[in-house]
Design a protein around this motif. Structure first.
Motif, PDB file in Angstrom:
ATOM      1  N   GLU A 179      -0.354   0.282 -23.627  1.00  9.73           N
ATOM      2  CA  GLU A 179      -0.876  -0.157 -22.325  1.00  9.73           C
ATOM      3  C   GLU A 179      -0.261   0.686 -21.211  1.00  9.73           C
ATOM      4  OE1 GLU A 179      -0.957  -4.147 -19.502  1.00  9.73           O
ATOM      5  OE2 GLU A 179      -0.432  -4.354 -21.609  1.00  9.73           O
ATOM      6  N   PRO A 180      -0.902   1.789 -20.851  1.00  8.59           N
ATOM      7  CA  PRO A 180      -0.367   2.624 -19.773  1.00  8.59           C
ATOM      8  C   PRO A 180      -0.528   1.932 -18.427  1.00  8.59           C
ATOM      9  CG  PRO A 180      -2.515   3.413 -20.463  1.00  8.59           C
ATOM     10  CD  PRO A 180      -2.138   2.318 -21.417  1.00  8.59           C
ATOM     11  N   PRO A 181       0.154   2.414 -17.388  1.00 10.90           N
ATOM     12  CA  PRO A 181      -0.036   1.843 -16.046  1.00 10.90           C
ATOM     13  C   PRO A 181      -1.495   1.914 -15.633  1.00 10.90           C
ATOM     14  CG  PRO A 181       1.850   3.330 -16.085  1.00 10.90           C
ATOM     15  CD  PRO A 181       1.165   3.495 -17.401  1.00 10.90           C
ATOM     16  N   LYS A 182      -1.901   0.983 -14.795  1.00 11.29           N
ATOM     17  CA  LYS A 182      -3.310   0.895 -14.408  1.00 11.29           C
ATOM     18  C   LYS A 182      -3.759   2.084 -13.571  1.00 11.29           C
ATOM     19  CE  LYS A 182      -3.736  -4.121 -14.699  1.00 11.29           C
ATOM     20  NZ  LYS A 182      -4.035  -5.371 -13.974  1.00 11.29           N
ATOM     21  N   SER A 183      -2.857   2.615 -12.754  1.00 13.61           N
ATOM     22  CA  SER A 183      -3.204   3.770 -11.924  1.00 13.61           C
ATOM     23  C   SER A 183      -2.784   5.060 -12.614  1.00 13.61           C
ATOM     24  CB  SER A 183      -2.520   3.670 -10.558  1.00 13.61           C
ATOM     25  OG  SER A 183      -2.737   4.858  -9.808  1.00 13.61           O
ATOM     26  N   ASP A 184      -3.625   6.075 -12.509  1.00  8.33           N
ATOM     27  CA  ASP A 184      -3.263   7.386 -13.056  1.00  8.33           C
ATOM     28  C   ASP A 184      -2.213   8.081 -12.201  1.00  8.33           C
ATOM     29  OD1 ASP A 184      -4.955   7.329 -15.270  1.00  8.33           O
ATOM     30  OD2 ASP A 184      -6.662   8.055 -14.116  1.00  8.33           O
ATOM     31  N   PHE A 185      -2.078   7.657 -10.950  1.00  7.52           N
ATOM     32  CA  PHE A 185      -1.185   8.353 -10.018  1.00  7.52           C
ATOM     33  C   PHE A 185       0.189   7.695  -9.960  1.00  7.52           C
ATOM     34  CE2 PHE A 185      -5.362   9.670  -8.609  1.00  7.52           C
ATOM     35  CZ  PHE A 185      -5.162  11.008  -8.281  1.00  7.52           C
ATOM     36  N   THR A 186       1.204   8.528  -9.920  1.00  6.90           N
ATOM     37  CA  THR A 186       2.568   8.082  -9.646  1.00  6.90           C
ATOM     38  C   THR A 186       2.915   8.553  -8.243  1.00  6.90           C
ATOM     39  OG1 THR A 186       3.162   8.297 -11.984  1.00  6.90           O
ATOM     40  CG2 THR A 186       4.978   8.168 -10.397  1.00  6.90           C
ATOM     41  N   ILE A 187       3.128   7.594  -7.342  1.00  5.29           N
ATOM     42  CA  ILE A 187       3.336   7.918  -5.931  1.00  5.29           C
ATOM     43  C   ILE A 187       4.712   7.453  -5.469  1.00  5.29           C
ATOM     44  CG2 ILE A 187       2.512   7.455  -3.576  1.00  5.29           C
ATOM     45  CD1 ILE A 187      -0.322   7.344  -4.712  1.00  5.29           C
ATOM     46  N   ASP A 188       4.949   6.142  -5.524  1.00  4.43           N
ATOM     47  CA  ASP A 188       6.272   5.599  -5.204  1.00  4.43           C
ATOM     48  C   ASP A 188       6.800   4.923  -6.458  1.00  4.43           C
ATOM     49  OD1 ASP A 188       8.586   4.640  -4.124  1.00  4.43           O
ATOM     50  OD2 ASP A 188       7.641   3.185  -2.794  1.00  4.43           O
ATOM     51  N   LEU A 189       7.605   5.643  -7.213  1.00  2.00           N
ATOM     52  CA  LEU A 189       7.986   5.215  -8.550  1.00  2.00           C
ATOM     53  C   LEU A 189       8.699   3.875  -8.571  1.00  2.00           C
ATOM     54  CD1 LEU A 189       8.108   5.906 -11.565  1.00  2.00           C
ATOM     55  CD2 LEU A 189      10.249   7.120 -11.117  1.00  2.00           C
ATOM     56  N   GLN A 190       9.569   3.619  -7.599  1.00  2.00           N
ATOM     57  CA  GLN A 190      10.346   2.385  -7.655  1.00  2.00           C
ATOM     58  C   GLN A 190       9.443   1.150  -7.531  1.00  2.00           C
ATOM     59  OE1 GLN A 190      13.424   3.354  -4.791  1.00  2.00           O
ATOM     60  NE2 GLN A 190      12.012   3.323  -3.079  1.00  2.00           N
ATOM     61  N   HIS A 191       8.380   1.256  -6.754  1.00  2.00           N
ATOM     62  CA  HIS A 191       7.425   0.155  -6.642  1.00  2.00           C
ATOM     63  C   HIS A 191       6.585   0.041  -7.912  1.00  2.00           C
ATOM     64  CE1 HIS A 191       3.889  -2.101  -5.100  1.00  2.00           C
ATOM     65  NE2 HIS A 191       4.746  -2.623  -4.238  1.00  2.00           N
ATOM     66  N   GLU A 192       6.165   1.169  -8.455  1.00  2.00           N
ATOM     67  CA  GLU A 192       5.284   1.162  -9.623  1.00  2.00           C
ATOM     68  C   GLU A 192       6.001   0.684 -10.889  1.00  2.00           C
ATOM     69  OE1 GLU A 192       4.166   5.181  -9.099  1.00  2.00           O
ATOM     70  OE2 GLU A 192       2.978   4.672  -7.334  1.00  2.00           O
ATOM     71  N   ILE A 193       7.289   1.020 -11.018  1.00  2.00           N
ATOM     72  CA  ILE A 193       8.083   0.519 -12.150  1.00  2.00           C
ATOM     73  C   ILE A 193       8.182  -1.002 -12.082  1.00  2.00           C
ATOM     74  CG2 ILE A 193      10.451   0.368 -13.040  1.00  2.00           C
ATOM     75  CD1 ILE A 193       9.119   2.817 -14.057  1.00  2.00           C
ATOM     76  N   ALA A 194       8.466  -1.521 -10.891  1.00  2.00           N
ATOM     77  CA  ALA A 194       8.589  -2.979 -10.734  1.00  2.00           C
ATOM     78  C   ALA A 194       7.274  -3.682 -11.049  1.00  2.00           C
ATOM     79  CB  ALA A 194       9.057  -3.318  -9.320  1.00  2.00           C
ATOM     80  N   LEU A 195       6.167  -3.103 -10.625  1.00  2.00           N
ATOM     81  CA  LEU A 195       4.859  -3.692 -10.912  1.00  2.00           C
ATOM     82  C   LEU A 195       4.596  -3.733 -12.415  1.00  2.00           C
ATOM     83  CD1 LEU A 195       2.199  -2.336  -8.363  1.00  2.00           C
ATOM     84  CD2 LEU A 195       2.819  -4.720  -8.785  1.00  2.00           C
ATOM     85  N   TYR A 196       4.928  -2.639 -13.094  1.00  2.00           N
ATOM     86  CA  TYR A 196       4.656  -2.566 -14.529  1.00  2.00           C
ATOM     87  C   TYR A 196       5.503  -3.577 -15.290  1.00  2.00           C
ATOM     88  CZ  TYR A 196       3.588  -0.553 -19.084  1.00  2.00           C
ATOM     89  OH  TYR A 196       3.160  -0.373 -20.375  1.00  2.00           O
ATOM     90  N   ILE A 197       6.769  -3.690 -14.927  1.00  2.00           N
ATOM     91  CA  ILE A 197       7.664  -4.628 -15.611  1.00  2.00           C
ATOM     92  C   ILE A 197       7.265  -6.073 -15.315  1.00  2.00           C
ATOM     93  CG2 ILE A 197      10.049  -5.489 -15.655  1.00  2.00           C
ATOM     94  CD1 ILE A 197      10.967  -2.581 -15.329  1.00  2.00           C
TER      95      ILE A 197
END
Length: 472
Positions: A179-197
């Motif tokens: 299950e990869p992240p929903k967005s293909d783009f990595t923009i602000d990693l600290q926010h995106e990591i928290a969302l995924y977890i």
């Protein structure tokens, strides 16, 4: 319900009361991951941090912990986005360790305080620990997530350090595979990591740990902090001469009357060598027409024409090229100081790094709006490598990112460049840096933004210059 169980259900939990669980954590239970980069300057900074950690462990008479430099974990340059690296980290280290602690190059650690903090959490449970950040309003860099209540979601301040218990690391590593992240783009990693977890509430939210601190390392108020931060590095010596930076501004006739005058009113004066590239020749600005028709987006053909013009050495032979948009606000004196840390004899590409498709072997790129900086060596490598545009309106920054990845050349991130406006970033993060750039004039006063964020404070007394160290 126990305190620990309650923390897992809460979107944010402050540890003001003692935990029911208390078990002494030793350094051998912790794996440190330094979020390092492949550029020689950043590799050196990460090695310094690693040496400091091992020296501290010696003074505590504990076994040396494992310290991993993220850029050395494998040959994949996308490991900086963490999720692609998690399967290898979990399989290699979570068999014998309990915690993975992530640090940036400028994160200082007090190992004694850190093991005391980790001892208060049951390592057999899932924990996501850090210093929380919140958005005051929804922002484009977070895809306008939680638009109705952006403050409700917390994400970790990476510079203060953050930690995953191994049970959470292993489960997340398994999930990454299917299950990869929903967005293909990595923009602000600290926010995106928290969302995924967090997994839309099915996973743990960030638990706030007050000992993960944002205080400066030399602050008198750091108290029981397990981590402190450095301000982003001051210059590494004498600033690069402004004569050593060639500035290319991309514009078009449509914006000659509104955007270009703002560049001239703000930062153009600090450039020793600057050219405006447009779809017409305008002698009053002046602009240069490179024979490339204007496109509504992408501008790949124009950018590659700029690279060729710079590389042929007819206009300039300086070591550095800066490419910006006509709605980029930038501090060239701060850029001069930053570039003193980099070797122009290396293939250097630096700016704000984004990623595309990194969970499936994608690529990193320097986002164009915040400014793309290349050494002459990097430009020569790009052109010699046969890179080009599939269409004239292909996204130039992403095409360059694909090219650099194909050629095995590093894409170097600096948090001092910004693809968006100051209002789109957490103010406390901006407060501990002297930004180099911002992008977009939408709904702002560009001159006021430039004066507030990108100019040096005026000193009242000339002699105080000798006592001031300007931080980048």
């Amino acid at each position: 319900m126990s305190y620990i169980s309650a923390a897992l259900c809460s979107p944010l939990k402050h540890r003001s009361d003692p935990h029911n669980f208390e078990q002494f954590t030793e350094l051998r239970d912790v794996i440190f991951v330094i979020q390092s980069q492949r550029n020689s300057y950043h590799t050196h900074r990460a090695e310094q941090r690693r040496t400091e950690l091992l020296h501290q462990a010696q003074t505590l008479n504990q076994s040396s912990p494992d310290v991993v430099l993220l850029h050395k974990l494998s040959d994949y340059d996308g490991n900086w986005s963490i999720l692609p690296a998690l399967p290898r980290l979990a399989s290699q280290y979570c068999q014998t360790s309990s915690w993975i602690v992530f640090l940036e190059e400028e994160t200082n650690v007090n190992l004694h305080n850190l093991v005391q903090v980790l001892s208060k959490f049951n390592p057999r449970k899932e924990w996501f620990l850090g210093r929380p950040l919140h958005d005051d309003e929804s922002t484009i860099i977070h895809h306008y997530a939680f638009s109705e209540d952006p403050y409700s979601f917390s994400y970790p301040d990476f510079m203060a350090g953050w930690a995953l218990s191994c049970p959470l690391a292993k489960r997340t590593a398994e999930r990454v595979n299917y299950e990869p992240p929903k967005s293909d783009f990595t923009i602000d990693l600290q926010h995106e990591i928290a969302l995924y977890i967090w997994e839309e509430g099915k996973g743990p939210a960030l638990t706030a740990v007050k000992e993960f601190c944002s205080e400066l390392h030399n602050s008198s108020s750091k108290g029981d902090c397990a981590t402190t931060v450095n301000t982003y590095v001051s210059s590494c010596g004498n600033p690069v001469l402004k004569e050593d930076i060639f500035v290319a501004v991309k514009t078009c006739q449509r914006f000659h009357g509104d955007r270009v005058p703002l560049v001239k009113q703000t930062w153009e004066k600090d450039a020793a060598s600057l050219e405006y590239y447009s779809d017409i020749t305008d002698p009053y600005i002046p602009t240069i027409h490179l024979g490339v028709p204007n496109t509504e987006r992408g501008h790949c053909a124009k950018t590659f024409a700029i690279l060729r013009r710079f590389a042929n050495g007819v206009v300039t032979r300086v070591p550095w090229l800066l490419i910006v948009d006509d709605d980029t606000l930038i501090s060239l004196p701060r850029l001069q100081r930053l570039l003193s840390c980099y070797d122009p004899n290396e293939a250097v590409s630096v700016g704000e790094r984004y990623g595309y498709g990194l969970s499936r072997g994608g690529y990193s790129y320097i986002t164009g709006g915040g400014g793309m900086v290349f050494s002459r060596v990097a430009v020569q490598n790009i052109l010699a490598g046969g890179c080009g545009c599939r269409s004239s309106d292909a996204p130039d920054d992403m095409v360059l990112g694909m090219c650099l990845t194909t050629l095995g050349l590093p894409v170097t991130h600096s948090p001092l460049f910004h693809q968006a406006r100051p209002d789109d970033y957490v103010k406390e993060l901006l407060a501990r840096q002297s930004p180099i750039s911002f992008h977009k004039y939408w709904n702002i006063n560009p001159v006021a933004v430039y004066q507030r964020w990108l100019t040096e404070p005026k000193l009242k007394r000339p002699h105080s210059l000798t006592k001031t160290r300007e931080e980048l």
